[in-house]
Design an enzyme around this catalytic site. Structure first.
Site, mmCIF file in Angstrom:
data_model
loop_
_atom_site.group_PDB
_atom_site.id
_atom_site.type_symbol
_atom_site.label_atom_id
_atom_site.label_comp_id
_atom_site.label_asym_id
_atom_site.label_seq_id
_atom_site.Cartn_x
_atom_site.Cartn_y
_atom_site.Cartn_z
ATOM 1 N N HIS A 60 -49.698 -48.691 82.470
ATOM 2 C CA HIS A 60 -50.541 -48.140 81.397
ATOM 3 C C HIS A 60 -51.569 -47.192 82.015
ATOM 4 O O HIS A 60 -52.700 -47.582 82.304
ATOM 5 C CB HIS A 60 -51.239 -49.280 80.645
ATOM 6 C CG HIS A 60 -51.902 -48.848 79.373
ATOM 7 N ND1 HIS A 60 -51.488 -49.274 78.127
ATOM 8 C CD2 HIS A 60 -52.951 -48.032 79.137
ATOM 9 C CE1 HIS A 60 -52.258 -48.750 77.196
ATOM 10 N NE2 HIS A 60 -53.160 -47.985 77.782
ATOM 11 N N HIS A 62 -53.279 -43.211 81.814
ATOM 12 C CA HIS A 62 -53.479 -41.948 81.087
ATOM 13 C C HIS A 62 -53.506 -40.809 82.115
ATOM 14 O O HIS A 62 -54.568 -40.289 82.457
ATOM 15 C CB HIS A 62 -54.762 -42.000 80.275
ATOM 16 C CG HIS A 62 -54.713 -42.964 79.131
ATOM 17 N ND1 HIS A 62 -54.336 -42.599 77.859
ATOM 18 C CD2 HIS A 62 -54.952 -44.298 79.090
ATOM 19 C CE1 HIS A 62 -54.366 -43.669 77.066
ATOM 20 N NE2 HIS A 62 -54.736 -44.710 77.795
ATOM 21 N N GLY A 67 -58.283 -38.744 75.545
ATOM 22 C CA GLY A 67 -58.754 -37.717 74.628
ATOM 23 C C GLY A 67 -60.235 -37.780 74.345
ATOM 24 O O GLY A 67 -60.869 -36.779 74.038
ATOM 25 N N GLY A 68 -60.817 -38.970 74.449
ATOM 26 C CA GLY A 68 -62.222 -39.112 74.109
ATOM 27 C C GLY A 68 -62.397 -39.236 72.611
ATOM 28 O O GLY A 68 -61.652 -38.661 71.826
ATOM 29 N N GLU A 69 -63.367 -40.018 72.189
ATOM 30 C CA GLU A 69 -63.617 -40.213 70.759
ATOM 31 C C GLU A 69 -65.015 -39.788 70.341
ATOM 32 O O GLU A 69 -65.514 -40.188 69.297
ATOM 33 C CB GLU A 69 -63.391 -41.690 70.383
ATOM 34 C CG GLU A 69 -61.935 -42.099 70.314
ATOM 35 C CD GLU A 69 -61.385 -42.640 71.632
ATOM 36 O OE1 GLU A 69 -60.290 -43.202 71.621
ATOM 37 O OE2 GLU A 69 -62.056 -42.498 72.673
ATOM 38 N N LYS A 154 -44.968 -45.255 72.638
ATOM 39 C CA LYS A 154 -46.297 -45.853 72.497
ATOM 40 C C LYS A 154 -46.711 -45.790 71.030
ATOM 41 O O LYS A 154 -46.431 -44.818 70.321
ATOM 42 C CB LYS A 154 -47.286 -45.059 73.356
ATOM 43 C CG LYS A 154 -48.767 -45.293 73.086
ATOM 44 C CD LYS A 154 -49.285 -46.538 73.764
ATOM 45 C CE LYS A 154 -50.795 -46.663 73.563
ATOM 46 N NZ LYS A 154 -51.572 -45.728 74.387
ATOM 47 N N HIS A 193 -50.571 -50.543 71.815
ATOM 48 C CA HIS A 193 -52.022 -50.714 71.900
ATOM 49 C C HIS A 193 -52.449 -51.626 70.762
ATOM 50 O O HIS A 193 -52.149 -51.373 69.593
ATOM 51 C CB HIS A 193 -52.727 -49.363 71.768
ATOM 52 C CG HIS A 193 -54.194 -49.471 71.482
ATOM 53 N ND1 HIS A 193 -55.153 -49.354 72.458
ATOM 54 C CD2 HIS A 193 -54.866 -49.697 70.314
ATOM 55 C CE1 HIS A 193 -56.347 -49.512 71.919
ATOM 56 N NE2 HIS A 193 -56.200 -49.707 70.620
ATOM 57 N N HIS A 222 -53.780 -54.911 76.029
ATOM 58 C CA HIS A 222 -55.202 -55.132 75.719
ATOM 59 C C HIS A 222 -55.384 -56.489 75.023
ATOM 60 O O HIS A 222 -55.994 -56.581 73.959
ATOM 61 C CB HIS A 222 -55.759 -54.021 74.826
ATOM 62 C CG HIS A 222 -55.494 -52.642 75.304
ATOM 63 N ND1 HIS A 222 -55.575 -52.272 76.633
ATOM 64 C CD2 HIS A 222 -55.141 -51.505 74.628
ATOM 65 C CE1 HIS A 222 -55.290 -50.980 76.757
ATOM 66 N NE2 HIS A 222 -55.012 -50.499 75.567
ATOM 67 N N ASP A 273 -55.286 -49.168 82.211
ATOM 68 C CA ASP A 273 -55.765 -48.185 81.231
ATOM 69 C C ASP A 273 -56.486 -47.047 81.943
ATOM 70 O O ASP A 273 -57.412 -46.430 81.408
ATOM 71 C CB ASP A 273 -56.684 -48.837 80.202
ATOM 72 C CG ASP A 273 -56.739 -48.089 78.880
ATOM 73 O OD1 ASP A 273 -56.023 -47.081 78.742
ATOM 74 O OD2 ASP A 273 -57.501 -48.503 77.997
ATOM 75 N N SER A 277 -60.085 -43.176 77.802
ATOM 76 C CA SER A 277 -61.473 -43.286 77.349
ATOM 77 C C SER A 277 -61.712 -44.691 76.800
ATOM 78 O O SER A 277 -60.859 -45.252 76.105
ATOM 79 C CB SER A 277 -61.785 -42.230 76.286
ATOM 80 O OG SER A 277 -60.888 -42.330 75.189
#
Length: 380
Positions: A60, A62, A67-69, A154, A193, A222, A273, A277
Site C-alpha cells: 500500500h 502512494h 492528493g491531499g484533502e 482499489k 480502503h 486500515h 500508506d 496524505s
C-alpha cells in the site's frame, strides 16, 4: 554475477543458524551451513554478526504522492526511488487514494515501471476511492488483463470521501477483478480502503454471505480502528491489513502482536500508506491537520514488535514477508530465503539496523549507503 554472503544468520530448520547464501544473478542458488564455491569471479560479502531476512513487501504505497484533502498545497510529493531501498522494501504495490483527478492511472503505471527499471519489484492497482473506477483502458477487467503491472483494483468504503457505492456495484467490481485475475494469472484483488464510517466492514460480510465470490478477493486495509470486525473477517478466511502508525508505535505494535495471536495463521499483513496524505478531521469532517505516511515505518514497526513487545524476529517479519507474498501470489519467489527464490535480502546488524539490501540479486544498499543512485536525487 555470482555472490556469496558468508557467515550470516538465517532462520531455517526452525532456528537461527550461521549460514552462507549463494546468489546467482537475481536468484538464491543455495542456502547452507557452508558453501564452497570456487568460481574465480565470485564476490564474497562478509555477513559476520548480521542477520539475513527476506526483503519487505509493502502493498500500500502512494508512489505518485497523495492528493491531499486541504487544497493543492497539501498534495504529498511522490515517493523517491531510493526511499524503499533505505527502508528495506524490495517489492511494492502502488495505488491512488482520494485524488484520481490530478493523479492518474497513467502516471501510476509509468512510475511503477520506473521503480522496476530502478531494480525493485513493483506492481500497481487500477482505480482509487471513486466509483466508477478511473482506469487506463476504460475498463477495470481490461486493465488487469492487459496492463502488465496492474494486479487488482482499489476502492473505498465506509468513508465520507468515497463514492458511497451500492453493494451491487461492489459485487460487480469484485466479480470483474476476480475473473480478470483468473484470465491473466494475477491476484485479481479488490484492495479496499476502509474509513471511519459506522458501517465498517458490514457490506463485505453481506457480500460474502450472499454471493459465491471468495473472501480472498477482498483485501480490506486500515483496520486498526475496526479490530473486532477485522478478526471476524480473518476467521472467515480473509486477509486483514493493518497500517503502521509511527506516531503511536507502542500501541500499534501491541495491537499487531495481538492480531497475530488471535487471527488465523498467515492472515495478517502490514503496510505503510507511504506518501499518502493523512488528514486529521474534526467532528464536522473538516481538516484540522495534515500528515503523510512514511515507508520507513514498516521496519520501525517490525523493530517495535521485537523490542517493545518481545515478539521473535522470525514471527514479526511474517506480515511483511511470507504472509503478504502469499496474499499477492508471489510466494515462494518472494517472502522467503530459500533456493530458487528471488535474491531480495536485508542484512540487519546486531541492533536490527538495516545494513545491506539486495533487490533481485543487486546490492542496492551497503553499510547504510546507497549503491545505486537514481536520477535527480542528491544522495550522500
Amino acid at each position: 554475477m555470482i555472490q556469496c554472503i558468508k557467515n550470516v544468520k538465517v532462520f531455517r530448520d526452525g532456528q537461527w543458524k550461521p549460514s552462507d547464501i549463494l546468489i546467482s544473478g537475481s536468484q538464491i542458488e543455495q542456502v547452507a551451513d557452508q558453501i564452497d564455491c570456487r568460481y574465480e569471479k565470485l564476490i564474497i560479502i562478509d555477513g559476520e554478526g548480521m542477520t539475513a531476512i527476506p526483503g519487505y513487501i509493502d502493498q500500500h504505497v502512494h508512489i505518485t504522492g497523495g492528493g491531499g484533502e486541504d487544497g493543492f498545497l497539501s498534495q504529498v510529493p511522490p515517493l523517491q526511488y531510493s526511499e524503499p531501498v533505505m527502508a528495506g522494501v524490495t517489492t511494492l504495490v502502488g495505488l491512488l487514494g482520494t485524488d484520481g483527478t490530478t493523479r492518474s492511472i497513467e502516471n501510476l503505471v509509468a512510475r511503477t515501471m520506473a521503480f522496476r527499471e530502478y531494480g525493485l519489484t513493483a506492481y500497481c492497482l487500477t482505480g482509487n476511492y471513486s466509483f466508477p473506477s478511473p482506469t487506463l483502458t476504460g475498463d477495470v477487467k481490461r486493465d488487469i488483463v492487459f496492463v502488465d503491472p496492474i494486479i487488482g483494483v482499489k476502492i473505498a468504503i465506509s468513508d465520507h470521501r468515497s463514492s458511497n457505492m451500492p453493494k451491487e456495484a461492489l459485487i460487480k467490481l469484485a466479480s470483474d477483478a476476480r475473473v480478470a485475475g483468473m484470465i491473466s494469472g494475477k491476484p485479481g484483488i479488490v484492495h479496499i480502503h476502509t474509513g471511519s464510517g459506522e458501517a465498517q466492514l458490514d457490506m463485505l460480510f453481506e457480500i460474502i454471505q450472499e454471493t459465491d465470490i471468495p473472501i480472498s478477493t477482498f483485501r480490506p486495509t486500515h483496520l486498526a480502528g475496526k479490530y473486532d470486525a477485522a478478526i471476524r473477517f480473518a476467521k472467515l478466511g480473509g486477509y486483514i491489513d493493518f497500517t503502521c502508525d509511527p506516531s503511536d508505535m507502542a500501541n500499534r505494535s501491541a495491537l499487531l502482536v495481538r492480531a497475530l495471536r488471535e487471527a488465523p495463521d498467515g492472515t495478517v499483513t502490514i503496510s505503510t500508506d507511504s506518501n499518502g496524505s493523512l488528514p486529521i478531521w474534526n467532528e464536522k469532517k473538516e481538516v484540522i491537520g495534515m500528515g503523510a505516511g512514511n515507508i520507513r515505518a514498516l521496519h520501525d514497526t517490525i523493530c517495535a514488535m521485537v523490542t517493545l513487545q518481545g515478539l521473535p524476529l522470525e514471527e514479526a517479519i511474517r506480515p511483511v514477508t511470507e504472509n503478504v507474498a502469499k496474499a499477492l501470489h508471489l510466494y515462494p519467489r518472494k517472502g522467503c530465503i530459500r533456493e530458487g527464490a528471488d535474491a531480495d535480502l536485508i542484512l540487519l546488524d546486531s541492533n536490527l539496523k538495516i545494513h545491506t539490501v539486495f533487490a533481485n540479486g543487486r546490492c542496492m544498499l551497503r553499510e547504510g549507503k546507497m549503491q545505486v543512485k537514481p536520477y535527480f536525487e542528491n544522495l550522500h
